[in-house]
Structures are given as structure tokens and as C-alpha cells.
Design an enzyme around this catalytic site. Structure first.
Site, PDB file in Angstrom:
ATOM      1  N   LYS A  98      -2.781  -2.063  -2.880  1.00  9.69           N
ATOM      2  CA  LYS A  98      -3.816  -1.187  -2.342  1.00  9.69           C
ATOM      3  C   LYS A  98      -3.393   0.243  -2.647  1.00  9.69           C
ATOM      4  O   LYS A  98      -2.380   0.718  -2.130  1.00  9.69           O
ATOM      5  CB  LYS A  98      -4.009  -1.400  -0.841  1.00  9.69           C
ATOM      6  CG  LYS A  98      -5.125  -0.535  -0.254  1.00  9.69           C
ATOM      7  CD  LYS A  98      -5.483  -0.948   1.172  1.00  9.69           C
ATOM      8  CE  LYS A  98      -6.574  -0.048   1.739  1.00  9.69           C
ATOM      9  NZ  LYS A  98      -7.037  -0.490   3.080  1.00  9.69           N
ATOM     10  N   GLU A 134       0.826  -1.211   0.000  1.00  4.72           N
ATOM     11  CA  GLU A 134       0.000   0.000   0.000  1.00  4.72           C
ATOM     12  C   GLU A 134       0.862   1.262   0.000  1.00  4.72           C
ATOM     13  O   GLU A 134       1.089   1.877   1.050  1.00  4.72           O
ATOM     14  CB  GLU A 134      -0.952   0.029   1.203  1.00  4.72           C
ATOM     15  CG  GLU A 134      -1.903   1.222   1.169  1.00  4.72           C
ATOM     16  CD  GLU A 134      -2.786   1.336   2.403  1.00  4.72           C
ATOM     17  OE1 GLU A 134      -3.627   2.251   2.435  1.00  4.72           O
ATOM     18  OE2 GLU A 134      -2.635   0.523   3.331  1.00  4.72           O
TER      19      GLU A 134
END
Length: 295
Positions: free
Chosen positions: A213, A176
Site C-alpha cells: 500500500k 504500507e
């Protein structure tokens, strides 16, 4: 679900991943949003007990197990807790929800327009413990503040380096590198980010896959090449401070990208709601986020 069934659920399942991983720094804010004031607790232990009660209520709500939530990201204390009289990862799997664990230790101070992750000693031991509990994968977050090419390269390299450690334990890493949605140069920076992610994906070994993500991009379909990439199991989106309606509207313009929302899922839940009101509110958010994720 066994590990292979979890992989297939995440790869091909219609739905989204719930982010239930607020940790030490973000827990008071999450509790305030839920209607629990700061004077309701006087120690970290009491604070985490209150947030666990909220998470248990979410996990046990009828709407949470209706098939539209395919995964959930947990804080370590949540992974070690119980819901419905069973370990949380076991209970989630029973409800058709694949468990992930937040593993990062927070962010370094900003440098070169990014905030790298702090060192993660003991990462392998934590991952092995998580896998023994039935956890499928992990998530770790760092933040991009501006379109500094060297900084973005460093943040992506760190995410992939830690991801390799996680792959070595048999878990699936969600990488992420969040791009701050308030950054004025986000469109240019996301071009750099995409190129760096593709470069690092090409360096992965045979048969290795990761998940990503990412902030919902400034340009629709900007991450289409990542969604189709054979070394990417799934691309999920963070809400990044958008309201549920804003996040869902923007996500719907990015086919193949599914939600992994925290604020967008939890923003209207309150401790004062009856169980029926709570489930209806949660269910409405789930329905909206699900619709955007399968658009």
C-alpha cells in the site's frame, strides 16, 4: 468465501479496498467529518461505539455490496463487532468483501526522515485470532517524511520483517510505507523506496507473497515493476490527504494500482443523511474510485 477464494478475489478482482480502520488517534477526526461533535461522547467506549455505528451503516449500505468494493481494512474493535447480526468479517465475506485487519500500534517519533512503527508484541496471537474469525490479511503503516536513504531502508526492512511474522501465521500482509505527499523531495525519495522494496522482495522465500500500500507516486507508473512482480499479490494506493477527485485523477494515471482510500471514500458521508441520501453519496464515491482503479 474461503481463504483461496479471497486470495483470488484480491489478486484478480476489479474494484478497490475500503479503509475503515481509523483507530484511537484518528477516530475523533473521522467522527467530526461524519458530523458527530466531540461533546457527543464522554469516554473511549462511547467514541468507539459511535464510529462502529458509522461503519455498520457503510457495510450494510446497498452500494457497498455492489461488487466494486473487493476488500475492507478493519480496526480491531470493528473486527470483534457485529454488522447485520453477524461478526463483521463474516458479514463482509457474505457481501463479497475480503476482510483485512490493521495491526500496527502507531508510530515512533521521527528519526532519519521517517516514522517507524512502534513494537508489536503479541502480533502472532492477534493474527491467529483474526484468521479464526475469517480475516484474510493485515495492514500496518509507517511514514516517510524525506528522502533519507538510511531512513527509507530502515522503514522498508521493518515492514518486511513484520510481514514475515504475519506470513508465518498464514495471513497476507499489506506493507504500507507511506510517503508524505507534502514532502518536497518525494520523487527522489520514491526512487530510493522502489529500490529498497525490490531488494526486500527478492529476499522473500519461495512461494511467499505480500501486498503493498503506497502513496500515489509523483511520477506516473513509477511502481509498474512492483505491480508485475511475482512476489506481490496486489499494489494498492492510499489517498494520502488528497480529495476524492484529486486522488482518483492521479490514480487513473497508474494502471494496475487500485485504491485503498479512507478519506477519499468517506469525506461526504454525514450522520444527518437519510439512508437513501447516505447510500447515494457512498455509491457515488464508490463509482468514482472504482473507475479510477480499473482505468
Amino acid at each position: 468465501m474461503n481463504f483461496d477464494e479471497m486470495r483470488q478475489r484480491i489478486h484478480a478482482g476489479e474494484g478497490f479496498i475500503a479503509a475503515l480502520d481509523q483507530s484511537g488517534g484518528s477516530t475523533p477526526k473521522a467522527l467530526r467529518g461524519y458530523g458527530v461533535s466531540d461533546d457527543a461522547w464522554s469516554s473511549d467506549e462511547e467514541m468507539f461505539a459511535l464510529i462502529h455505528q458509522m461503519r455498520q451503516r457503510i457495510i450494510e449500505a446497498p452500494s457497498f455490496g455492489n461488487g466494486k468494493v473487493i476488500g475492507a481494512i478493519l480496526f480491531e474493535k470493528t473486527m470483534d463487532g457485529e454488522s447485520g447480526g453477524k461478526p463483521v468479517p463474516t458479514r463482509l465475506a457474505e457481501r463479497g468483501v475480503v476482510p483485512f485487519l490493521k495491526v500496527d500500534k502507531g508510530l515512533e517519533d521521527e528519526a532519519q526522515g521517517v516514522q517507524l512503527m512502534k513494537p508489536m508484541p503479541g502480533l502472532e496471537a492477534l493474527c491467529e485470532r483474526a484468521r479464526a474469525k475469517g480475516v484474510f490479511g493485515t495492514k500496518m503503516r509507517s511514514v516517510i517524511k524525506s528522502a533519507d536513504a538510511a531512513g527509507i531502508a530502515a522503514i522498508v526492512e521493518q515492514q518486511f520483517a513484520e510481514g514475515k511474522r504475519i506470513l508465518g501465521t498464514g495471513l497476507m500482509p499489506i506493507l504500507e510505507p507511506e510517503y508524505d505527499i507534502k514532502a518536497s523531495d518525494r520523487a527522489a525519495g520514491e526512487d530510493i523506496l522502489l529500490a529498497e522494496i525490490l531488494r526486500n522482495l527478492d529476499a522473500l522465500g519461495e512461494g511467499e507473497q505480500v501486498m503493498l500500500k503506497l502513496s500515489i507516486p509523483a511520477k506516473a507508473n513509477h511502481y509498474a515493476s512492483l505491480i508485475k512482480h511475482p512476489k506481490v499479490l496486489r499494489v494498492v494506493a492510499l489517498s494520502g490527504g488528497y480529495s476524492t477527485d484529486e486522488a482518483c485523477a492521479k490514480l487513473a494515471d497508474n494502471p494496475g494500482m487500485i485504491a485503498s482510500f479512507s478519506r477519499g471514500l468517506l469525506q461526504d458521508l454525514r450522520c444527518s443523511q437519510s439512508d437513501e441520501e447516505f447510500d447515494a453519496t457512498l455509491g457515488a464515491a464508490i463509482d468514482e474510485i472504482y473507475a479510477a482503479s480499473i482505468a
